[in-house]
Design a protein around this motif. Sequence first.
Motif, PDB file in Angstrom:
ATOM      1  N   GLU A   1      -9.779  -2.264   1.839  1.00  0.00           N
ATOM      2  CA  GLU A   1      -9.439  -2.865   3.136  1.00  0.00           C
ATOM      3  C   GLU A   1      -9.426  -1.847   4.242  1.00  0.00           C
ATOM      4  O   GLU A   1      -9.818  -2.108   5.362  1.00  0.00           O
TER       5      GLU A   1
ATOM      6  N   SER B   1       0.831  -1.197   0.000  1.00  0.00           N
ATOM      7  CA  SER B   1       0.000   0.000   0.000  1.00  0.00           C
ATOM      8  C   SER B   1       0.869   1.251   0.000  1.00  0.00           C
ATOM      9  O   SER B   1       0.565   2.237  -0.667  1.00  0.00           O
TER      10      SER B   1
ATOM     11  N   ASP C   1      -6.831  -1.815  -3.960  1.00  0.00           N
ATOM     12  CA  ASP C   1      -6.118  -2.358  -2.808  1.00  0.00           C
ATOM     13  C   ASP C   1      -7.125  -2.900  -1.790  1.00  0.00           C
ATOM     14  O   ASP C   1      -7.732  -2.160  -1.057  1.00  0.00           O
TER      15      ASP C   1
HETATM   16 MG    MG Z   1      -2.093  -2.757   2.414  1.00  0.00          MG
END
Ligand code: MG
Length: 462
Positions: A131, A108, A177
Amino acid sequence: MEAKKKSKAVFVCGACGHEAPKWLGRCPGCEAWGTYDTEALIVPSRGRDVGGGPAGLGGSGPVSLAQAMVGGAPRLATGIGELDRVLGGGLVPGGVVLIGGDPGVGKSTLLLQAVDSLGRAGKRALYVTAEESAEQVALRARRLGAGAEGLWLLAETDVERVVAEAERFAPDLCVVDSVQAVHAVEAAGIAGSVGQVREVAARLVALAKSRGIATFLVGHVTKDGGLAGPRALEHLVDAVLYFEGERGSALRVLRATKNRYGSTSEVGIFEMAQGGLREVANPSEALLRERPCGAPGTVVMPCASGARPLLCEVQALVARPQTAMVRRVSPAFDGDRLALLLAVLDQRAGVAVLDRDVFVNVVGGLRIDEPAADLAVVLAVASAARGRVIDAQTIVFGEVGLTGEVRAAAGVAERLREGARMGFRRAILPEASRARFAEEGGTCAMELCGVKDVSAAIEAAV
Ligand code: MG
Ligand code: TYD
C-alpha cells in the motif's frame, strides 16, 4: 497450473463467503442483497490442501502424541509482550496470522515494531508493503526508532513476485501489508475483490507452510466490522486477530477471534504514542482512567477470561424510543444475551426496560463475552433506568439465569485480587462464589456482598 485442470467456477458472497455455482442476487447464507462477486472464482474441485498439515507437525504419516509433544515447533517471540500473549506465546514457524482493524488504528505500526524487534533478536524479517512505498515505511520506521539489521522491505503488489522474493530471501518472519493490496494475475477480479483476496491468501499460506515462514497478513475491516472480502479468508489462516480502539482515544485492544496455537480469551492492551505503540503496564488503570464519577449507568467489572484479570467499565443508557421499534445497541456485548438480560430485569426484578431503547458499551474498545459479565450489564442498565448511581468503589460480577438467579462465576480469587489491587472497597458477587471463596480460606481487603438473585443485587448496588 496442475491444480487448475481439475477446477470449477464458483461465485462467492463478499459478506459471508457462501459459495454458489451461479451468480445470485441474494445470498442464501447471510441473506444480504448484492453481495455476490460478479466474477466467478476458480477453485480446485477438491479443497486445496496447502502444504501437508499444520505447521510444525509435518504431513507424512501418523506420529505418536508423545512424539508430537516433543517435536512441537519452538515459538518465535516478537518481544512485544502484549502481542506474544495474544498469540499464545509468540509466533509459530509456518503459522499464518491475519490481523484486521480499521484504517489508522495502528496495524502497520504494530507489525513494523514486531519485525524490528525480531530483527534485533537476529531473525530475518521481510516486510512486504503493497500500500505504501518503501520510503513511506522507512519514514515510519525512523519515527519508531526502528532500524534493525535483519529488517528488509519489499514494495510489491504481485503475489507471484512476493512469493518468489520470499523464497529467495528465506525470512523467518514475513509481513504482507495488506492482503487486499496484493493481486494475483491468474485470478479474476480487481485487487481486493473476493476472488483476488482468496487467491492471494492461499498463495501466501502455501508459501508459509512450505518454507516454515511465520506470516502476518494485514486485512482491512469493512464498515460492519468484518474482515473485508470473504470470511473464507478466516479459515485459510491459523489465527485471526483484531486490533481496535475507540475514536479519540490512544488505547488499543488486540484480541484473537481464532487461534490454532493458543486461547482466544487473552487481550493485549497498547497505547498509541509519539514513538509508536507502547505496551500498557497497568491495563486496569488505563481502562478506568476517564471513568465518570457520580453518573448513573456505569459500573466496574473485573474480567478474568484470560490469564490476566482486567477491570473494565460497563456503561448503559436507557432512553425513550424515537420510533415504534425499540433499539438495542451493544457493540461490546452479545446482542441476544442483552435481550435475555433485559427480559430478566423486566420480569424478575420489576425494572421496566422492554419498551425502551437500551445501549450498552464497554469503555476502551474492550469486548466482554464471559458469563460473569451478565451481572455488570444488568446493574448498569438498572442504574441507568432508575437514574441511580452505583457506588464508584464497587466492582460487580456474576452470571445471571432465566429465573433471575445469580450463578457462581469462575476466577473469583483473581477478580477480587485485581479489584483490591486497584483500591476498590466492595464487591457484589454471586453468593455461591462468596461462600466457596470463604470456605477455601480466601481473604480479601474488600467488603464482599454475596447476592442470590438480580433483585438482591439491585438492592445492594443502587
Ligand atoms: Mg497500514
Ligand atoms: P498505522 O500503523 O499506519 O495504521 P494502519 O496500518 O492500521 O492503517 O497508524 C496510523 C496512525 O497512527 C496515524 O494516525 C498516526 C498514528 N501514529 C502515532 O500516533 N505514532 C506513531 O509513532 C506512529 C508510527 C503512528
